[in-house]
Design a protein around this motif. Structure first.
Motif, PDB file in Angstrom:
ATOM      1  N   ASN A 185      -3.656  -5.822   3.515  1.00 23.61           N
ATOM      2  CA  ASN A 185      -4.532  -6.394   4.340  1.00 23.61           C
ATOM      3  C   ASN A 185      -5.347  -5.432   5.273  1.00 23.61           C
ATOM      4  O   ASN A 185      -6.502  -5.328   5.241  1.00 23.61           O
ATOM      5  CB  ASN A 185      -4.256  -7.558   5.127  1.00 23.61           C
ATOM      6  N   ASP A 186      -4.321  -4.640   5.875  1.00 25.43           N
ATOM      7  CA  ASP A 186      -5.029  -3.570   6.414  1.00 25.43           C
ATOM      8  C   ASP A 186      -5.251  -2.391   5.862  1.00 25.43           C
ATOM      9  O   ASP A 186      -6.198  -1.593   5.697  1.00 25.43           O
ATOM     10  CB  ASP A 186      -4.129  -3.174   7.644  1.00 25.43           C
ATOM     11  N   LEU A 187      -4.563  -1.919   4.717  1.00 27.60           N
ATOM     12  CA  LEU A 187      -5.012  -1.113   3.834  1.00 27.60           C
ATOM     13  C   LEU A 187      -6.494  -0.950   3.278  1.00 27.60           C
ATOM     14  O   LEU A 187      -7.182  -0.146   3.246  1.00 27.60           O
ATOM     15  CB  LEU A 187      -3.865  -0.795   2.595  1.00 27.60           C
ATOM     16  N   LEU A 222      12.522  -7.336   8.644  1.00 21.14           N
ATOM     17  CA  LEU A 222      11.771  -7.778   9.943  1.00 21.14           C
ATOM     18  C   LEU A 222      10.760  -6.698  10.411  1.00 21.14           C
ATOM     19  O   LEU A 222      11.134  -5.611  10.455  1.00 21.14           O
ATOM     20  CB  LEU A 222      12.973  -7.674  11.083  1.00 21.14           C
ATOM     21  N   ARG A 223       9.594  -7.118  10.552  1.00 20.60           N
ATOM     22  CA  ARG A 223       8.673  -6.155  10.948  1.00 20.60           C
ATOM     23  C   ARG A 223       8.474  -6.224  12.263  1.00 20.60           C
ATOM     24  O   ARG A 223       8.347  -7.178  13.171  1.00 20.60           O
ATOM     25  CB  ARG A 223       7.203  -6.445  10.227  1.00 20.60           C
ATOM     26  N   THR A 224       8.773  -4.984  13.181  1.00 17.17           N
ATOM     27  CA  THR A 224       8.803  -4.932  14.485  1.00 17.17           C
ATOM     28  C   THR A 224       7.200  -5.179  15.055  1.00 17.17           C
ATOM     29  O   THR A 224       6.232  -5.434  14.219  1.00 17.17           O
ATOM     30  CB  THR A 224       9.113  -3.465  15.006  1.00 17.17           C
ATOM     31  N   LEU A 225       7.401  -5.362  16.127  1.00 13.43           N
ATOM     32  CA  LEU A 225       6.119  -6.089  16.982  1.00 13.43           C
ATOM     33  C   LEU A 225       4.632  -5.475  16.570  1.00 13.43           C
ATOM     34  O   LEU A 225       4.530  -4.245  16.578  1.00 13.43           O
ATOM     35  CB  LEU A 225       6.195  -5.762  18.467  1.00 13.43           C
ATOM     36  N   ASP A 226       3.687  -6.333  15.869  1.00 10.57           N
ATOM     37  CA  ASP A 226       2.523  -5.880  15.449  1.00 10.57           C
ATOM     38  C   ASP A 226       1.517  -6.600  16.142  1.00 10.57           C
ATOM     39  O   ASP A 226       0.859  -7.429  15.689  1.00 10.57           O
ATOM     40  CB  ASP A 226       2.476  -6.036  13.927  1.00 10.57           C
ATOM     41  N   ILE A 227       1.052  -6.193  17.639  1.00 15.06           N
ATOM     42  CA  ILE A 227       0.218  -6.950  18.347  1.00 15.06           C
ATOM     43  C   ILE A 227      -1.001  -5.857  18.539  1.00 15.06           C
ATOM     44  O   ILE A 227      -0.907  -4.660  18.352  1.00 15.06           O
ATOM     45  CB  ILE A 227       0.857  -6.962  19.873  1.00 15.06           C
ATOM     46  N   ILE A 260       2.915   0.353   4.540  1.00 12.41           N
ATOM     47  CA  ILE A 260       1.783   1.464   4.021  1.00 12.41           C
ATOM     48  C   ILE A 260       0.780   0.585   4.059  1.00 12.41           C
ATOM     49  O   ILE A 260       0.379  -0.084   3.220  1.00 12.41           O
ATOM     50  CB  ILE A 260       2.297   1.922   2.735  1.00 12.41           C
ATOM     51  N   GLU A 261      -0.092   0.709   5.191  1.00  8.86           N
ATOM     52  CA  GLU A 261      -1.272   0.130   5.477  1.00  8.86           C
ATOM     53  C   GLU A 261      -2.347   1.190   5.937  1.00  8.86           C
ATOM     54  O   GLU A 261      -3.681   0.654   6.448  1.00  8.86           O
ATOM     55  CB  GLU A 261      -1.071  -1.060   6.373  1.00  8.86           C
ATOM     56  N   ILE A 262      -1.965   2.431   6.168  1.00  8.30           N
ATOM     57  CA  ILE A 262      -3.187   3.296   6.782  1.00  8.30           C
ATOM     58  C   ILE A 262      -3.114   4.482   5.695  1.00  8.30           C
ATOM     59  O   ILE A 262      -2.126   4.972   4.978  1.00  8.30           O
ATOM     60  CB  ILE A 262      -2.696   4.081   7.913  1.00  8.30           C
TER      61      ILE A 262
END
Ligand code: PEP
Ligand code: MG
Length: 574
Positions: A455-457, A332-337, A431-433
């Motif tokens: 996608n973000d990485l 479960l990924r916590t809120l990514d807004i 890990i995306e930064i």
């Protein structure tokens, strides 16, 4: 005429264009004279009558096609005819002397506010319906024709400047032949949802809203990235054939959906799913997967005027955990807004660079009550199944420690209240930064697991906005730098003996998935639509072959070279 676009979800379709602009009412308080009151009351009645007629028509149609959905509109009719609201609107027009639209907005907003404070979840859920009816009345008042993606009349090609993730999440899949938008890239959330629904999508066609008229026939080639308008008979015939061929190939691939993902030399590569809800449509793919590698929980928060309550979340997470059982984890990924994902229920700051702003974990730190409610719900649901909680957009060890500290705080609160919660819940990070990727050896000591958000990485490593079509050619997931950095992370986590996976779109792309396996991943997570092609790849591959690919691409000098090489080397498995 032919236009180019970015094919982000494969498929071919021909059909009438449906130009879609979401209606967002802006109502300013407007006073009227006493003499205008009778006319205002009559206008209110007129608007109400038109809304009644629209709702009757939708309900009649749905009662035949989709009786469950028809219930929503029966509830809307009840709201429209509610005597308390009706009386109050009339009073506001007569006594406060407000115009009909101001009175509608005032009274509907008041009732929505009141209900949003109710203890009972079922009552609170009515708030979304109240807002829906309000928007219907105001749309009719402003003379805007009805446009809605959840109750389409006939099969159409949806054309929009952009679609909000909430538009795509609620659209009537059976009537959407294809999606075409002016902006958005391959890893925008509209693209991700289109792929999971297997709807052909062509994004980044500049000015398409002005190029087309409502209802005109268009041909969408979301394989090669082309849009045809005013197509002649020869083109229409050609694309009817191409569509048939495409469907035959896709059906053939589906045979791999339920095979065991084991390489030719006997290594199991766990295939997990990316899901956006615990609704049946998302959980339907569970039989082909070893777990959920990414549950994008923010979709529960979107497209509604209030935040989901703790109880509502407990029920949703429990449903997902029960479906997958004790042996298949649900991550479960916590809120990514933030970035391209907005909430109606939270005022977010207007930022020049939202992808670099108060997003995801940072936003949760700024709203600890919202974050803690989600953590409480997750931990409580964690008494079922195998729950892994994952934090998005982690940039530093401070972020990890702070988020873990909040989990501990919530556990203490639950202990004090005597509320049971899962005691084997794993805590991990995305890990995306690049900053956290580069210290992954240190991060690996502090967490139970990690998943790479490619996608973000990619957007942060190559400095390219993942939504901006004018720079999409610079958004290069095959960039050798991506494979070098990801290679370092997988090595560090494997050495630490901590599970690591990829849940960005690269995990579901056969070309990069082969390299990821070669770099050392034994778990990949993807939208359900990618499962057959990834299982075909896995079952045809050996580990030495994948390792040779990985060794080669990290020494290449460009994304173009990498892609060309992989296409050639993997031709037998695509
Ligand atoms: C990612 O960034 O790769 C990811 C999986 O998260 P999202 O696409 O939801 O930002
Ligand atoms: Mg991300």
């Amino acid at each position: 005429m032919m236009y180019n676009g970015n094919p982000v979800s494969a498929g071919i379709a021909t059909g009438p264009a449906y130009l879609y602009t979401p209606f967002k009412p802006v109502v300013e308080k407007k006073e009227i004279d006493e003499a205008q009151v009778p006319q205002a009351l009559a206008q209110y009645e007129d608007v109400k009558g038109k809304a009644r007629a629209e709702l009757d028509a939708i309900r009649d149609k749905l009662e035949k096609d989709d009786p469950e959905k028809a219930k929503i509109f029966i509830a809307h009719q009840d709201i429209l005819e509610d005597p308390a609201m009706d009386e109050e609107i009339r009073e506001v027009i007569e006594e406060d002397q407000l115009s009909p639209e101001s009175a509608i907005a005032k009274v509907y907003d008041k009732f929505a506010r009141l209900l949003s404070k109710a203890e009972d979840d079922l009552i609170r859920e009515r708030v979304a319906d109240i807002n829906d009816v309000k928007n219907r009345l105001l749309r009719i008042w402003f003379g805007v024709p009805e446009k809605n993606l959840s109750t389409l009349e006939r099969p159409v090609v949806v054309v929009a400047h952009d679609l909000f993730p909430s538009d795509t999440a609620t659209l009537d899949r059976s009537k959407v032949l294809a999606i075409v938008t002016e902006i958005g890239g391959a890893t925008s959330h509209s693209a991700i949802i289109a792929r999971s629904y297997e709807i052909p999508a062509l994004l980044g066609v500049p000015g398409v809203m002005d190029l087309l008229t409502d209802g005109e026939t268009v041909v969408v080639d979301a394989v090669e990235g082309k849009l045809f308008t005013q197509a002649d008979d020869a083109t229409l015939d050609l694309y009817a054939k191409k569509r048939e061929e495409y469907l035959v190939k896709a059906a053939d691939l589906k045979k791999y959906r339920n095979v065991k993902p084991v390489t030719k030399d006997g290594v199991h590569i766990a295939v997990h799913l990316n899901i956006g809800s615990a609704e049946d449509k998302d959980l339907a793919g569970q039989d082909c997967a070893d777990g959920v590698g990414l549950f994008r929980s923010e979709f529960l928060y979107m497209g509604r005027p209030e935040l989901p309550s703790e109880e509502e979340q407990v029920a949703i997470y429990t449903k997902a955990l029960d479906t997958f059982g004790a042996d298949r984890p649900v991550t479960l990924r916590t809120l990514d807004i933030g970035g391209d994902k907005k909430l109606d229920s939270m005022e977010l700051p207007v930022e020049d660079n939202p992808f670099l702003g108060l997003r995801a974990l940072r936003l949760c730190f700024a709203h600890p009550d919202v974050f803690k409610t989600q953590l409480r719900a997750a931990l409580r649901a964690g008494t079922h199944g195998a729950l892994w909680i994952m934090f998005p957009m982690v940039g530093s060890m401070d972020d990890i420690r702070r988020a873990k500290g909040m989990v501990d705080e919530v556990k203490k609160e639950l202990d004090a209240e005597g509320v049971p919660y899962g005691d084997h819940v794993k805590i991990g990070i995305m890990i995306e930064i690049p900053s956290i990727a580069m210290i992954s050896d240190i991060a690996a000591k502090e967490v139970d697991f990690a998943s790479i958000g490619t996608n973000d990485l990619c957007q942060y490593l190559t400095a390219v906005d993942r939504l901006n079509p004018t720079v999409s050619s610079y958004y290069q997931t095959y960039h050798p730098a991506m494979f070098r950095l990801i290679g370092q992370v997988v090595r560090d986590f494997n050495e630490a003996g901590k599970p690591v996976s990829v849940c960005g779109e690269m995990g579901g792309d056969p070309l990069s998935a082969a390299v990821l396996i070669g770099l050392g991943f034994r778990k990949l997570s993807m939208g359900v639509a990618s499962v057959p092609s990834i299982k075909k790849l896995i079952t045809g591959l050996t580990i030495p072959r994948a390792e040779a690919l990985a060794r080669t691409v990290v020494d290449m000098s460009s994304a173009e070279e990498v892609e060309k090489y992989l296409r050639q080397e993997l031709a037998d498995l695509l």
